[in-house]
Design an enzyme around this catalytic site. Structure first.
Site, PDB file in Angstrom:
ATOM      1  N   LEU A 981       4.241   8.260  17.443  1.00  0.00           N
ATOM      2  CA  LEU A 981       4.974   9.533  17.425  1.00  0.00           C
ATOM      3  C   LEU A 981       3.982  10.533  16.463  1.00  0.00           C
ATOM      4  O   LEU A 981       4.642  10.186  15.230  1.00  0.00           O
ATOM      5  CB  LEU A 981       6.600  10.073  17.145  1.00  0.00           C
ATOM      6  CG  LEU A 981       7.027   9.227  18.622  1.00  0.00           C
ATOM      7  CD1 LEU A 981       7.502   7.892  18.928  1.00  0.00           C
ATOM      8  CD2 LEU A 981       8.726  10.134  17.937  1.00  0.00           C
ATOM      9  N   THR A 982       2.701  10.598  17.181  1.00  0.00           N
ATOM     10  CA  THR A 982       1.700  11.216  15.704  1.00  0.00           C
ATOM     11  C   THR A 982       2.293  11.677  14.762  1.00  0.00           C
ATOM     12  O   THR A 982       1.664  12.208  13.630  1.00  0.00           O
ATOM     13  CB  THR A 982       0.357  10.747  16.240  1.00  0.00           C
ATOM     14  OG1 THR A 982       0.757  12.488  17.535  1.00  0.00           O
ATOM     15  CG2 THR A 982      -0.108  10.173  17.445  1.00  0.00           C
ATOM     16  N   CYS A 983       2.950  13.098  15.286  1.00  0.00           N
ATOM     17  CA  CYS A 983       3.475  14.538  14.041  1.00  0.00           C
ATOM     18  C   CYS A 983       4.527  13.203  13.258  1.00  0.00           C
ATOM     19  O   CYS A 983       4.068  13.843  11.999  1.00  0.00           O
ATOM     20  CB  CYS A 983       4.558  14.778  15.292  1.00  0.00           C
ATOM     21  SG  CYS A 983       5.940  14.689  15.812  1.00  0.00           S
ATOM     22  N   HIS A 984       4.545  12.416  13.719  1.00  0.00           N
ATOM     23  CA  HIS A 984       4.685  11.962  12.298  1.00  0.00           C
ATOM     24  C   HIS A 984       5.215  10.061  12.085  1.00  0.00           C
ATOM     25  O   HIS A 984       5.595   9.551  11.089  1.00  0.00           O
ATOM     26  CB  HIS A 984       6.817  11.462  12.524  1.00  0.00           C
ATOM     27  CG  HIS A 984       7.932  13.588  13.325  1.00  0.00           C
ATOM     28  ND1 HIS A 984       7.480  14.025  12.284  1.00  0.00           N
ATOM     29  CD2 HIS A 984       8.147  13.250  14.107  1.00  0.00           C
ATOM     30  CE1 HIS A 984       8.486  14.813  12.406  1.00  0.00           C
ATOM     31  NE2 HIS A 984       8.439  14.337  14.020  1.00  0.00           N
TER      32      HIS A 984
END
Length: 1016
Positions: A981-984
């Site tokens: 989950l790239t945003c986090h």
């Protein structure tokens, strides 16, 4: 004729000339005395002898003899009223007299109808000497009488004036009438003065730096004004005389309407009225202003002006000469009637008059001249007028202060310290450098010496405490921040060298805050001079100034939480930061890190700062007096992470201002790009080209068509990674790469239209404004150009190592070797030969022009050859970014903000990582993961980072989380691959039980890192 004064030697003989007896009269003082000083008015004289008694003779119509009676006297008689005083100085006006005793007290008598006595009343006749009252009973060290006005210089460097102000001769301003009591000439405050001199209706002061100040009547050019001021008939405030600046003036004397100056080279210059030949200017000369007096017969060491003539002592011949003649005793004493035919240079005393004696001093008056002598044929010293000085620090005095133990010694030390450290003029005078004639050095103070003296004094507690009190109560309150005279502003260079200025124990009476307020209030002219000085300061002095400001800013920040002092502290913080900003703007020696104040980051709050920025952009900021500090105005003092946060908050505030609806605020919208992965560049550029400029400043989201919709930071990170990778690929030719694996630059002859470079600039601006780091292989030169900094050969070396190395060798060649290189003013660049100057192919590079050749090469590559397409890129970049904000970055910072940190500390990456659910640092699966991860190559690790975050590099430290957030999905089995989950920076890692499976899973994700399998 008139006179002046001097005291040296030990002889009793002196000479006198009068209008009715032009031959020199040889006189003796008698009783073993010698004449120390003589002074003459229009028809009276004062004589001061070595027993410090004063005698007077001549006309007594207005009581100017001080003899209790009004009758005249031909022979000198002692002034009995002054008999008990130890008189050191005397001076005569036209019809009034002044004496100064050794304690600095001043007494006046004679004509007082214009207030020239300074005794508080305007009384026509005053027979008896009366004491003049000065503020604070200050000690006077010099006096000088004009016709109807008087000047005095105090030991603390203040100038006082009183009497007639009909021509502005008091220097108190246009709206000031005559004064019966001494008034401070405020325009001269802070200037370290050497002398004051009064003429008929004009006045002069000479600073210790050699600057001359004139004011009063200029009816016949007696002030030597030039330029626009030359036609002025009168000047009401002291004015720096530019025409005298380069002469090296060491003494000034004033006649009725003429002035003479003596230079350190022994030359005499005169200006003003020449009706009696007192200037000795060439008849053919039509030029007004100072002109050299010729025909004197040699170098001069002393001058003195009578009303209509000038005396000079030629020390190489021993002669006393007179330039010009005044009217005879019976004529009306106005210069208009003075007989010009008497003009010329006349020898009054020659060698035959001075057998076995030497002239010691000369004095000129309206109708009487005096010369004192001494018997010392072995003396080789050159006689000069020695004037009492204002108080100054010297090395022996410092040692005496430090060693003072007894009460009497310490009290005297306290008085001396108190005087000097309460006066900007005295403090400046203490550390003046010697300046040669014509020298343009404007930093006239020795800051290294000041630092050494201040350090010694600061180590003695009682002295340190006293200095703090003096600075607080006097100097800091009276700083001459709006002085039009540069000499007065030198104190602003001295004070930062004083450790007592930043003693944290005195914060509530902070000297530095008040010092900064004075700089903040400076007018343009004063600050321009200070700025010029700052630019030329040595690193040690500039650093002392910055550290003083930083220390105080940190203290102010620590006190911001005190509710009772909140407003006061905010105002102080703003002023300090404003001054620091001014210093930073002129700095070119200290590293940028010197100005960073990490404590400022502790008071950064998004809501507060964004609100202030919103008020700023909507023109709703409170007045200056509110002390509201908009921190983004001072980005230079923040570290890079904080700068980038403030940059984003600034964008938010602008966007909020732009989207404000009449009924209230609207939530800012997003800039959304919908792109196909297979047509990434085409889709993105088309949509960016159609977007409104205001939309480009909105937060960016990216959607990949036919993929799981995910408006997240991770998708936009991946978008930037791949679009820049594609657009900068050498195979497309959008940029040139001088050598394989080198940095890239703009092409001289682009194959793409200019708009593409404009859109590329927009993309770069978007990556920065959205805090997305990218691989952009430009040299530092790009970031210098964005910040309007000059590019250099070092930048070219970064772009093309071979070319840069070759050009450096051209500069390093020894004399004669350059020609053997057979180089011409042309360059081969971007596959073409180009002439750097007209007909450059025919102009050889040689020893004399090689620097020019290298500069032309650098300028061609970075500027002239790429001007059209670089300007498009520049325009695109600043369509997104706020120039006012970005320009406060340094080139290296801006480069780092865009590129991030390509060198990853993988061990720290592991230490930063977090674990959720049943995972923990010692969990078997986690141990397997880290063991397998650290066995990967550097490129493989970066590919993993790309899978995890959408970017293959870290952002700068402190801006984003640099680690992995591990989760253990309960629904995953060992057959599943990890999911990010790239945003986090979240990694959903199945519980693998073997190293083989862990390595296999890592290889899958690093080799298939395009696209996203899952989002939240």
């Amino acid at each position: 004729m008139r006179q002046s004064r001097r005291w040296l030697g030990c002889a009793e003989m002196y000479f006198r000339w009068t209008a009715d007896c032009p031959e020199p009269q040889r006189l003796k003082a008698g009783d073993g005395r010698e004449l120390l000083q003589a002074a003459s008015g229009e028809r009276h004289s004062l004589l001061l002898f070595s027993n410090h008694r004063v005698y007077s003779c001549g006309d007594n119509s207005f009581g100017q003899l001080g003899q209790k009676r009004r009758q005249n006297t031909e022979r000198p008689e002692q002034i009995q009223t002054l008999a008990t005083l130890h008189v050191d100085l005397v001076s005569c006006g036209k019809e009034h007299s002044i004496a100064v005793c050794h304690k600095g007290r001043v007494f006046a008598w004679g004509a007082g109808s214009e207030g020239q006595l300074g005794i508080g009343v305007c009384k026509e006749i005053n027979l008896m000497p009366m004491k003049i009252k000065f503020p604070g009973d200050i000690k006077i060290v010099q006096v000088s009488c004009g016709h109807y006005h008087s000047l005095a210089l105090s030991e603390d460097g203040q100038v006082f004036s009183w009497g007639s102000n009909s021509h502005g001769q008091l220097g108190l301003g246009k709206n000031c009438s005559s004064q019966a009591s001494p008034k401070i000439v405020k325009s001269l405050e802070g200037i370290p003065l050497a002398q004051v001199a009064a003429g008929g209706n004009h006045s002069f002061a000479l600073s210790l730096t050699g600057t001359s100040f004139g004011w009063g009547s200029n009816s016949v050019g007696q002030l030597a004004l030039s330029g626009e001021k030359a036609k002025a008939v009168k000047i009401h405030k002291p004015y720096s005389i530019g025409a005298l600046k380069s002469l090296g003036v060491v003494y000034i004397s004033c006649g009725y309407e003429h002035t003479a100056v003596l230079t350190q080279d022994g030359e005499v210059f005169t200006f003003g009225d020449d009706s009696s030949g007192q200037l000795q200017h060439s008849p053919q000369s039509e030029r007004r202003g100072p002109q050299l007096v010729e025909g004197i017969g040699g170098p001069v060491s002393m001058i003195d002006c009578g009303s209509y003539h000038t005396l000079a002592y030629v020390y190489t011949t021993g002669q006393v000469v007179s330039v010009g003649y005044g009217p005879n005793l019976t004529s009306n004493p106005t210069h208009q009637e003075a007989p010009a035919e008497n003009s010329g240079v006349t020898c009054l005393l020659s060698a035959k008059d001075l057998v076995n004696i030497q002239v010691k001093d000369i004095f000129a008056g309206a109708y009487a001249n005096f010369a004192t002598t001494h018997q010392d044929p072995r003396s080789t010293s050159v006689p000069m007028k020695i004037l009492p000085k204002i108080n100054q620090i010297n090395q022996s005095q410092v040692q005496k202060w430090i060693a003072a133990r007894r009460n009497k010694e310490r009290e005297e030390a306290k008085r001396e310290i108190g005087t000097i450290f309460s006066s900007s003029a005295c403090l400046t005078a203490s550390f003046l450098k010697k300046r040669d004639a014509g020298e343009e050095n404007f930093i006239d103070v020795d800051l290294n010496m000041a630092r050494d003296v201040f350090k010694k004094l600061s180590e003695v507690p009682w002295i340190s405490s006293l200095i703090i009190t003096c600075l607080r109560d006097k100097i800091i309150k009276d700083l001459p921040y709006n002085s039009s005279h540069q000499d007065a502003l030198l104190v602003f260079l001295l004070l930062p060298e004083c450790p007592m200025m930043q003693d944290p124990r005195n914060f509530w009476e902070s000297l530095t805050v008040e010092f900064a307020k004075a700089i903040y209030k400076m007018n343009t002219e004063s600050f321009e001079f200070l700025k010029k000085c700052w630019k030329s300061l040595e690193v040690s002095s500039l650093s002392a100034l910055v550290q003083m400001l930083k220390t105080t800013i940190i203290i102010v920040i620590s006190q911001l939480r005190n509710p009772g002092l909140m407003m006061q502290n905010q105002r102080s913080l703003k002023v300090l930061l404003e001054v620091m900003k001014r210093v930073h703007k002129v700095n070119h020696r200290l590293p940028a890190s010197t100005f960073i104040i990490n404590e400022l980051s502790d008071i950064l709050y998004f809501f507060v700062e964004e609100t202030k920025l919103f008020y700023k952009y909507s023109n709703q900021l409170p007045s200056e007096s509110s002390g509201l500090v908009v921190l983004s105005d001072f980005l230079f003092s923040f570290n890079l992470p904080s700068k980038l946060m403030l940059m984003q908050w600034d964008l938010c505030a602008k966007l909020r201002c732009d989207t404000m609806a009449p009924q209230g605020s609207m939530r800012p919208e997003l800039l959304t790009l919908r792109v196909r992965r297979s047509h990434l560049v085409e889709d993105a550029l088309r949509q960016l080209g159609q977007a409104e400029n205001s939309d480009l400043r909105k937060p960016l989201t990216v959607e990949f068509i036919n993929e799981v919709s995910a408006k997240s930071a991770g998708v936009s990170s991946e978008f930037f990674h791949y679009i820049f990778e594609e657009m900068t690929d050498p195979k497309h030719g959008m940029f040139v790469y001088p050598e394989k694996s080198s940095n890239m630059w703009f092409p001289v002859h682009p194959t793409f239209e200019k708009k593409r470079y404009f859109l590329f600039g927009i993309l770069c601006g978007l990556s920065l404004s959205n805090l997305k780091t990218v691989k952009l292989p430009f040299p530092l030169a790009l970031y210098k150009k964005l910040l309007k900094k000059k590019t250099t050969l070092e930048d070219l070396k970064e772009l093309s190592v071979p070319l840069g190395k070759n050009l450096q060798e051209v500069l390093n060649c020894e004399a004669g070797d350059v020609e053997e290189l057979y180089m011409y003013f042309s360059i081969h660049w971007d596959q073409r030969d180009v002439e750097l100057i007209p007909n450059g192919i025919s102009v050889p590079v040689d020893q004399t022009n090689r620097q020019k050749y290298v500069s032309k090469c650098v300028d061609y590559i970075f500027n002239t050859s790429v001007k059209p397409i670089y300007e498009e890129f520049h325009r695109g970049f600043y369509t997104v970014c706020n120039q006012d904000i970005i320009r406060q970055f340094h080139p290296g910072e801006l480069m780092k903000a865009i590129l991030g940190n390509p060198d990853c500390d993988w061990k720290q990456f592991e230490n930063n990582s977090l674990y959720e659910g049943e995972y923990h640092k010692a969990h078997p699966t986690i141990l397997l993961f880290w063991k397998a991860f650290h066995e990967l190559t550097s490129d493989e690790k970066k590919k993993f980072l790309l899978f995890l975050t959408g970017c293959d590099r870290f952002h700068i430290e402190g801006l984003q989380f640099h680690g992995i957030r591990f989760r253990c999905p309960q629904t995953f089995s060992e057959e599943d691959n990890p999911r990010s989950l790239t945003c986090h920076s979240i990694l959903d890692l199945p519980k693998y039980s073997t190293m083989e499976r862990m390595k296999e899973a890592l290889q899958v994700i690093i080799n298939n890192n395009k696209g996203f399998a899952s989002w939240t």
